[in-house]
Each structure stands twice: as structure tokens, then as C-alpha cells.
Design a protein around this motif. Structure first.
Motif, PDB file in Angstrom:
ATOM      1  N   ALA A  63      -2.313   5.332 -15.551  1.00  0.00           N
ATOM      2  CA  ALA A  63      -3.413   4.915 -14.672  1.00  0.00           C
ATOM      3  C   ALA A  63      -3.027   3.732 -13.806  1.00  0.00           C
ATOM      4  O   ALA A  63      -3.777   2.766 -13.648  1.00  0.00           O
ATOM      5  CB  ALA A  63      -4.666   4.598 -15.481  1.00  0.00           C
ATOM      6  N   LEU A  64      -1.824   3.811 -13.229  1.00  0.00           N
ATOM      7  CA  LEU A  64      -1.352   2.771 -12.325  1.00  0.00           C
ATOM      8  C   LEU A  64      -1.379   3.294 -10.893  1.00  0.00           C
ATOM      9  O   LEU A  64      -0.831   4.365 -10.599  1.00  0.00           O
ATOM     10  CB  LEU A  64       0.078   2.345 -12.686  1.00  0.00           C
ATOM     11  N   GLY A  65      -2.041   2.535 -10.022  1.00  0.00           N
ATOM     12  CA  GLY A  65      -2.105   2.937  -8.631  1.00  0.00           C
ATOM     13  C   GLY A  65      -1.188   2.119  -7.753  1.00  0.00           C
ATOM     14  O   GLY A  65      -0.554   1.161  -8.195  1.00  0.00           O
ATOM     15  N   TYR A  66      -1.125   2.511  -6.489  1.00  0.00           N
ATOM     16  CA  TYR A  66      -0.336   1.765  -5.513  1.00  0.00           C
ATOM     17  C   TYR A  66      -1.141   0.583  -4.985  1.00  0.00           C
ATOM     18  O   TYR A  66      -2.372   0.531  -5.101  1.00  0.00           O
ATOM     19  CB  TYR A  66       0.056   2.673  -4.347  1.00  0.00           C
ATOM     20  N   SER A  67      -0.445  -0.346  -4.356  1.00  0.00           N
ATOM     21  CA  SER A  67      -1.129  -1.483  -3.740  1.00  0.00           C
ATOM     22  C   SER A  67      -1.959  -1.007  -2.559  1.00  0.00           C
ATOM     23  O   SER A  67      -1.715   0.070  -1.991  1.00  0.00           O
ATOM     24  CB  SER A  67      -0.099  -2.510  -3.258  1.00  0.00           C
ATOM     25  N   ALA A  68      -2.938  -1.822  -2.192  1.00  0.00           N
ATOM     26  CA  ALA A  68      -3.788  -1.469  -1.059  1.00  0.00           C
ATOM     27  C   ALA A  68      -2.963  -1.322   0.218  1.00  0.00           C
ATOM     28  O   ALA A  68      -3.236  -0.449   1.056  1.00  0.00           O
ATOM     29  CB  ALA A  68      -4.867  -2.539  -0.861  1.00  0.00           C
ATOM     30  N   TYR A  69      -1.943  -2.155   0.363  1.00  0.00           N
ATOM     31  CA  TYR A  69      -1.102  -2.069   1.563  1.00  0.00           C
ATOM     32  C   TYR A  69      -0.359  -0.734   1.609  1.00  0.00           C
ATOM     33  O   TYR A  69      -0.286  -0.090   2.661  1.00  0.00           O
ATOM     34  CB  TYR A  69      -0.108  -3.222   1.577  1.00  0.00           C
ATOM     35  N   THR A  70       0.178  -0.308   0.469  1.00  0.00           N
ATOM     36  CA  THR A  70       0.891   0.975   0.425  1.00  0.00           C
ATOM     37  C   THR A  70      -0.050   2.126   0.727  1.00  0.00           C
ATOM     38  O   THR A  70       0.297   3.058   1.468  1.00  0.00           O
ATOM     39  CB  THR A  70       1.541   1.178  -0.958  1.00  0.00           C
ATOM     40  N   VAL A  71      -1.262   2.077   0.178  1.00  0.00           N
ATOM     41  CA  VAL A  71      -2.242   3.140   0.437  1.00  0.00           C
ATOM     42  C   VAL A  71      -2.654   3.137   1.907  1.00  0.00           C
ATOM     43  O   VAL A  71      -2.826   4.196   2.523  1.00  0.00           O
ATOM     44  CB  VAL A  71      -3.473   2.977  -0.484  1.00  0.00           C
ATOM     45  N   TYR A  72      -2.810   1.951   2.461  1.00  0.00           N
ATOM     46  CA  TYR A  72      -3.144   1.819   3.887  1.00  0.00           C
ATOM     47  C   TYR A  72      -2.092   2.514   4.757  1.00  0.00           C
ATOM     48  O   TYR A  72      -2.427   3.318   5.640  1.00  0.00           O
ATOM     49  CB  TYR A  72      -3.237   0.333   4.235  1.00  0.00           C
ATOM     50  N   GLU A  73      -0.815   2.235   4.484  1.00  0.00           N
ATOM     51  CA  GLU A  73       0.261   2.842   5.279  1.00  0.00           C
ATOM     52  C   GLU A  73       0.369   4.343   5.030  1.00  0.00           C
ATOM     53  O   GLU A  73       0.467   5.143   5.963  1.00  0.00           O
ATOM     54  CB  GLU A  73       1.589   2.162   4.947  1.00  0.00           C
ATOM     55  N   SER A  74       0.382   4.726   3.749  1.00  0.00           N
ATOM     56  CA  SER A  74       0.510   6.146   3.431  1.00  0.00           C
ATOM     57  C   SER A  74      -0.678   6.944   3.955  1.00  0.00           C
ATOM     58  O   SER A  74      -0.531   8.091   4.384  1.00  0.00           O
ATOM     59  CB  SER A  74       0.620   6.334   1.908  1.00  0.00           C
ATOM     60  N   GLY A  75      -1.861   6.324   3.930  1.00  0.00           N
ATOM     61  CA  GLY A  75      -3.052   7.017   4.424  1.00  0.00           C
ATOM     62  C   GLY A  75      -2.944   7.374   5.889  1.00  0.00           C
ATOM     63  O   GLY A  75      -3.283   8.491   6.292  1.00  0.00           O
ATOM     64  N   TYR A  76      -2.450   6.452   6.710  1.00  0.00           N
ATOM     65  CA  TYR A  76      -2.313   6.736   8.132  1.00  0.00           C
ATOM     66  C   TYR A  76      -1.205   7.752   8.393  1.00  0.00           C
ATOM     67  O   TYR A  76      -1.336   8.625   9.262  1.00  0.00           O
ATOM     68  CB  TYR A  76      -2.051   5.439   8.913  1.00  0.00           C
ATOM     69  N   ARG A  77      -0.126   7.652   7.638  1.00  0.00           N
ATOM     70  CA  ARG A  77       0.961   8.624   7.838  1.00  0.00           C
ATOM     71  C   ARG A  77       0.523  10.022   7.396  1.00  0.00           C
ATOM     72  O   ARG A  77       0.883  11.024   8.016  1.00  0.00           O
ATOM     73  CB  ARG A  77       2.213   8.176   7.077  1.00  0.00           C
ATOM     74  N   ALA A  78      -0.255  10.106   6.323  1.00  0.00           N
ATOM     75  CA  ALA A  78      -0.756  11.401   5.862  1.00  0.00           C
ATOM     76  C   ALA A  78      -1.724  12.001   6.877  1.00  0.00           C
ATOM     77  O   ALA A  78      -1.734  13.206   7.108  1.00  0.00           O
ATOM     78  CB  ALA A  78      -1.439  11.246   4.501  1.00  0.00           C
ATOM     79  N   ALA A  79      -2.531  11.161   7.500  1.00  0.00           N
ATOM     80  CA  ALA A  79      -3.460  11.644   8.523  1.00  0.00           C
ATOM     81  C   ALA A  79      -2.701  12.194   9.726  1.00  0.00           C
ATOM     82  O   ALA A  79      -3.089  13.213  10.314  1.00  0.00           O
ATOM     83  CB  ALA A  79      -4.396  10.516   8.963  1.00  0.00           C
ATOM     84  N   ALA A  80      -1.598  11.534  10.097  1.00  0.00           N
ATOM     85  CA  ALA A  80      -0.771  12.037  11.200  1.00  0.00           C
ATOM     86  C   ALA A  80      -0.149  13.376  10.837  1.00  0.00           C
ATOM     87  O   ALA A  80      -0.050  14.282  11.684  1.00  0.00           O
ATOM     88  CB  ALA A  80       0.322  11.021  11.534  1.00  0.00           C
ATOM     89  N   PHE A  81       0.268  13.530   9.590  1.00  0.00           N
ATOM     90  CA  PHE A  81       0.803  14.809   9.121  1.00  0.00           C
ATOM     91  C   PHE A  81      -0.277  15.894   9.182  1.00  0.00           C
ATOM     92  O   PHE A  81      -0.021  17.022   9.622  1.00  0.00           O
ATOM     93  CB  PHE A  81       1.331  14.647   7.699  1.00  0.00           C
ATOM     94  N   ASP A  82      -1.494  15.560   8.769  1.00  0.00           N
ATOM     95  CA  ASP A  82      -2.590  16.531   8.847  1.00  0.00           C
ATOM     96  C   ASP A  82      -2.803  16.995  10.286  1.00  0.00           C
ATOM     97  O   ASP A  82      -2.996  18.192  10.548  1.00  0.00           O
ATOM     98  CB  ASP A  82      -3.883  15.920   8.300  1.00  0.00           C
ATOM     99  N   ARG A  83      -2.774  16.052  11.229  1.00  0.00           N
ATOM    100  CA  ARG A  83      -2.952  16.433  12.641  1.00  0.00           C
ATOM    101  C   ARG A  83      -1.829  17.370  13.088  1.00  0.00           C
ATOM    102  O   ARG A  83      -2.063  18.319  13.843  1.00  0.00           O
ATOM    103  CB  ARG A  83      -2.966  15.186  13.543  1.00  0.00           C
ATOM    104  N   TRP A  84      -0.611  17.086  12.637  1.00  0.00           N
ATOM    105  CA  TRP A  84       0.520  17.959  12.972  1.00  0.00           C
ATOM    106  C   TRP A  84       0.282  19.361  12.434  1.00  0.00           C
ATOM    107  O   TRP A  84       0.540  20.347  13.125  1.00  0.00           O
ATOM    108  CB  TRP A  84       1.801  17.368  12.391  1.00  0.00           C
ATOM    109  N   VAL A  85      -0.223  19.469  11.215  1.00  0.00           N
ATOM    110  CA  VAL A  85      -0.504  20.781  10.620  1.00  0.00           C
ATOM    111  C   VAL A  85      -1.542  21.523  11.444  1.00  0.00           C
ATOM    112  O   VAL A  85      -1.402  22.721  11.728  1.00  0.00           O
ATOM    113  CB  VAL A  85      -0.976  20.620   9.155  1.00  0.00           C
ATOM    114  N   TRP A  86      -2.586  20.820  11.859  1.00  0.00           N
ATOM    115  CA  TRP A  86      -3.623  21.469  12.660  1.00  0.00           C
ATOM    116  C   TRP A  86      -3.062  21.961  13.996  1.00  0.00           C
ATOM    117  O   TRP A  86      -3.384  23.068  14.448  1.00  0.00           O
ATOM    118  CB  TRP A  86      -4.785  20.505  12.905  1.00  0.00           C
TER     119      TRP A  86
END
Length: 383
Positions: A63-86
Motif C-alpha cells: 500500500a505504498l503510493g507515488y509522491s504527488a509530484y510523480t502522480v502530477y507528471e505521470s497524470g499529464y503524460r497519461a492524458a497525452a497518451f490517451d489523446r494519441w489513442v483517440w
């Protein structure tokens, strides 16, 4: 979109989970592409993903999560990947597939991004698909190649001229029509006409032994077409019978079905490949799996080809051709990159740009290099 039911607070991860960092659930670039219903669906999907990263993503067992900064960065990169898929599929689609990740990382590898940025994108994809494996019970995604910690990533290999010839010959020996004994009487009659036409003999003179003299043309036509045109995996999947113009020895790819969805493309074929496609188009009529589809090539499981199935096919052909694949990162893109390298060498970047269907010459510039064979010759001459 202004009609989407949210406000600034609704579109942020809870403050207690996001100390000092505003983690946006749905970035505006994604929101602007979605209808109201799609937004509601995507908002819920993203919120689950981001909270999982914060609570469990680093080590779910502990039950260990990533830091808020890591989630912030990964979240935006994942959203860009989603747009690419669309954009890639020309529709809203979640979740993405392993094939989507393979093709996205391949594009990233050959992009102008820094090595460090490429490494961050690879890390995001691993986190994203780890969550998808957790949520949907799917297998985890494993990249075909990786970038080292310093960002010094290297894309996959390409085929040399000799290897291209060997793959072409191996494909010529690959594939059979259905065996005589495996067919129902009705299908046997249909196939007898094809065998008779292929062997140029009357149908009533065709014997069961004649079946062994007729090879299948599906794999040959698929591989040879890719060796000529550098088809991306997604283009192999989308290829239709309407693309094939045998008489003019070209593929005509409409912009609605091209990988980048920008222009209509007319791509050259060799005479040999055009003949192979002509044979396949005739043979294809006898398979019931193609009765209700224009899809040019289907696997034996009646599915369109994808990155994984094409990668397996290439490895089988390499084995048959005696091409060593250890210490190499060969994928279907190796065929495409060989087309770009040698088309540039034989002609120029303009020819490569047209044949590989690049929108920008910047993309084509990566092929402006001297092939290894010529460099070896230069070394010999240098003494």
C-alpha cells in the motif's frame, strides 16, 4: 467543454491526497475533445487511476503510493497518451491496449524528444498499464525496448539489404491453402476451381494431390507489401481490398484510413508484389472469414493483425531465413525503417517522404544516413 458538469474543485484530486500540488483529473486538452457523456465516463476513469497511483501505485502489496509530484507528471503524460489513442483510432476509447502502448512508444523513440523525456514516457506507460492490470485483471504490459536511466534510449533495429532479400524469400515459402481432407464437400468444390485456375487445368481433372502444389499467398502478399511500402502495424490492421490497385502497381490509402489521417496516399509497389497481391485477392475469395469484411489480411483466428502478431511473424521469418535476432530489438517497424534507409540511399528524402507517408520532412530526416554496408565499404577503401 463548457457543457461538462464540473468545476475547478471537482476536477482536482482531493487536497489531502494532493499536498501542495494541483493534480488535474481531466486536463483541458482532453476535456475539449469529449462529449458530456464521454467526459463523465473519462473523469471517473481518470480519478480511479490517479488515486491508485497516490495510494498503491509504487507497491500495491505494501500500500505504498507515488509522491504527488510523480502522480502530477505521470497524470499529464497519461492524458497525452490517451489523446494519441483517440486520434490514432479516430474515436474516444478507454482503456488503451498493449498494441497502442507499443506503437506509441515506437513513435516516441523516433521523435525529437530528449532521451530523458522518452524515459519518463516509458515509466508512465508502465505505471498506467500496471493499474489497468490491477483494475481489469489483464496481463501487464512489457515494452519491446527500454531507455536507460540516463535517458540514452535506442530504438529498434532495421533490416539490411541482404536481410530484406532473405525475408522476402522466406515469405515466398510461407503459407498453404487448406488441405483437401480438411474441407467440406461444398468448400472442396469451391477450392477446386481455384486450384484448377492456379494450375491452368480443367476443374474435373484436379486431383487431391494437386492441392499440395498450390501455396497460399496471404503471408507472402502481406510481407512483400510491407517491404515495399513500410506499412505500420496499424496500417496492416486497417488495410482494405479497396486499397489495392494491381493494374497500376500501387496502394491507394485514403486519408480517412491512413495512420496519420492527413492526406490520400498513392504508394508504389514492385511488379512482384503486385502479382502476389493479385494472387492473394483471388485466393481470399475462398475463405468464409472474409465474406463480410473488406479487411485485406486476417489472422488464422479471424482477427486483424496487430503489433504482437506481426512481431511473431517477423521472428518466424527470421528463423526461417537464418537471420539472428539475439541482441537486436526487431519489431515490424524494422521493415519500415529499412524502407526509409534504403529509399533515401537509392533516391532522396523526397522519395522516402512520399513512400513512407510522412507529413513532415523532419520525420524523414532521420533516414538521411549512410547505410552500414556503404560505411563498411568506405572502411575497406580507407585501408
Amino acid at each position: 467543454m463548457s457543457g461538462n458538469p464540473t468545476n475547478s474543485s471537482d476536477n482536482r484530486i482531493d487536497a489531502d491526497l494532493d499536498p501542495g500540488r494541483n493534480i488535474v483529473i481531466v486536463p483541458s486538452d482532453n476535456e475539449d475533445r469529449l462529449s458530456e457523456k464521454q467526459f463523465v465516463d473519462y473523469h471517473s476513469y481518470r480519478e480511479q487511476f490517479l488515486k491508485w497511483l497516490l495510494h498503491l501505485g509504487k507497491n500495491p502489496d505494501k500500500a505504498l503510493g507515488y509522491s504527488a509530484y510523480t502522480v502530477y507528471e505521470s497524470g499529464y503524460r497519461a492524458a497525452a497518451f490517451d489523446r494519441w489513442v483517440w486520434d490514432h483510432h479516430d474515436e474516444y476509447r478507454i482503456p488503451p491496449s498493449h498494441e497502442d502502448a507499443d506503437e506509441y512508444l515506437q513513435e516516441v523513440a523516433y521523435s525529437d524528444r530528449s532521451h530523458a523525456s522518452k524515459g519518463k514516457i516509458e515509466e508512465m506507460l508502465k505505471r498506467y498499464f500496471r493499474w489497468l492490470a490491477h483494475k481489469y485483471g489483464k496481463d501487464e504490459w512489457k515494452p519491446d525496448f527500454t531507455f536507460d536511466s540516463s535517458g540514452g534510449g535506442k530504438p529498434r533495429d532495421f533490416l539490411t539489404v541482404d536481410e530484406r532479400r532473405a525475408i522476402r524469400e522466406a515469405a515466398l515459402e510461407h503459407g498453404n491453402i487448406p488441405s483437401y481432407n480438411s474441407l467440406t464437400p461444398k468448400k472442396r468444390t469451391e477450392w477446386k476451381g481455384y486450384v484448377a485456375k492456379t494450375l491452368d487445368k480443367p476443374a474435373d481433372e484436379v486431383t487431391p494431390e494437386d492441392w499440395n502444389q498450390v501455396d497460399g499467398w496471404k503471408i507472402t502478399s502481406l510481407v512483400w507489401t510491407s517491404l515495399d511500402t513500410g506499412l505500420r502495424p496499424v496500417e496492416v490492421r486497417r488495410a482494405k481490398t479497396s486499397w489495392v490497385d494491381v493494374s497500376n502497381e500501387v496502394l491507394r490509402i485514403p486519408k480517412e484510413e491512413s495512420s496519420k489521417n492527413r492526406d490520400n496516399w498513392m504508394v508504389s509497389l514492385t511488379d512482384r508484389t503486385a502479382k502476389a497481391l493479385e494472387r492473394w485477392m483471388e485466393e481470399r475469395k475462398n475463405y468464409s472469414r472474409y465474406d463480410d469484411t473488406e479487411t485485406l489480411w486476417l489472422t488464422t483466428h479471424d482477427n486483424p493483425y496487430g503489433s504482437k502478431s506481426l512481431g511473431r511473424l517477423l521472428r518466424r521469418l527470421c528463423d526461417k531465413a537464418g537471420i539472428r535476432t539475439d541482441n537486436r530489438q526487431l519489431s515490424w517497424y524494422a521493415i519500415r525503417h529499412s524502407v526509409g534507409t534504403y529509399m533515401t540511399h537509392e533516391r532522396d528524402l523526397a522519395a522516402t517522404k512520399a513512400q513512407l507517408r510522412h507529413k513532415s520532412v523532419k520525420t524523414t530526416m532521420k533516414y538521411d544516413a549512410v547505410p552500414v554496408e556503404d560505411r563498411r565499404d568506405a572502411l575497406d577503401r580507407m585501408g
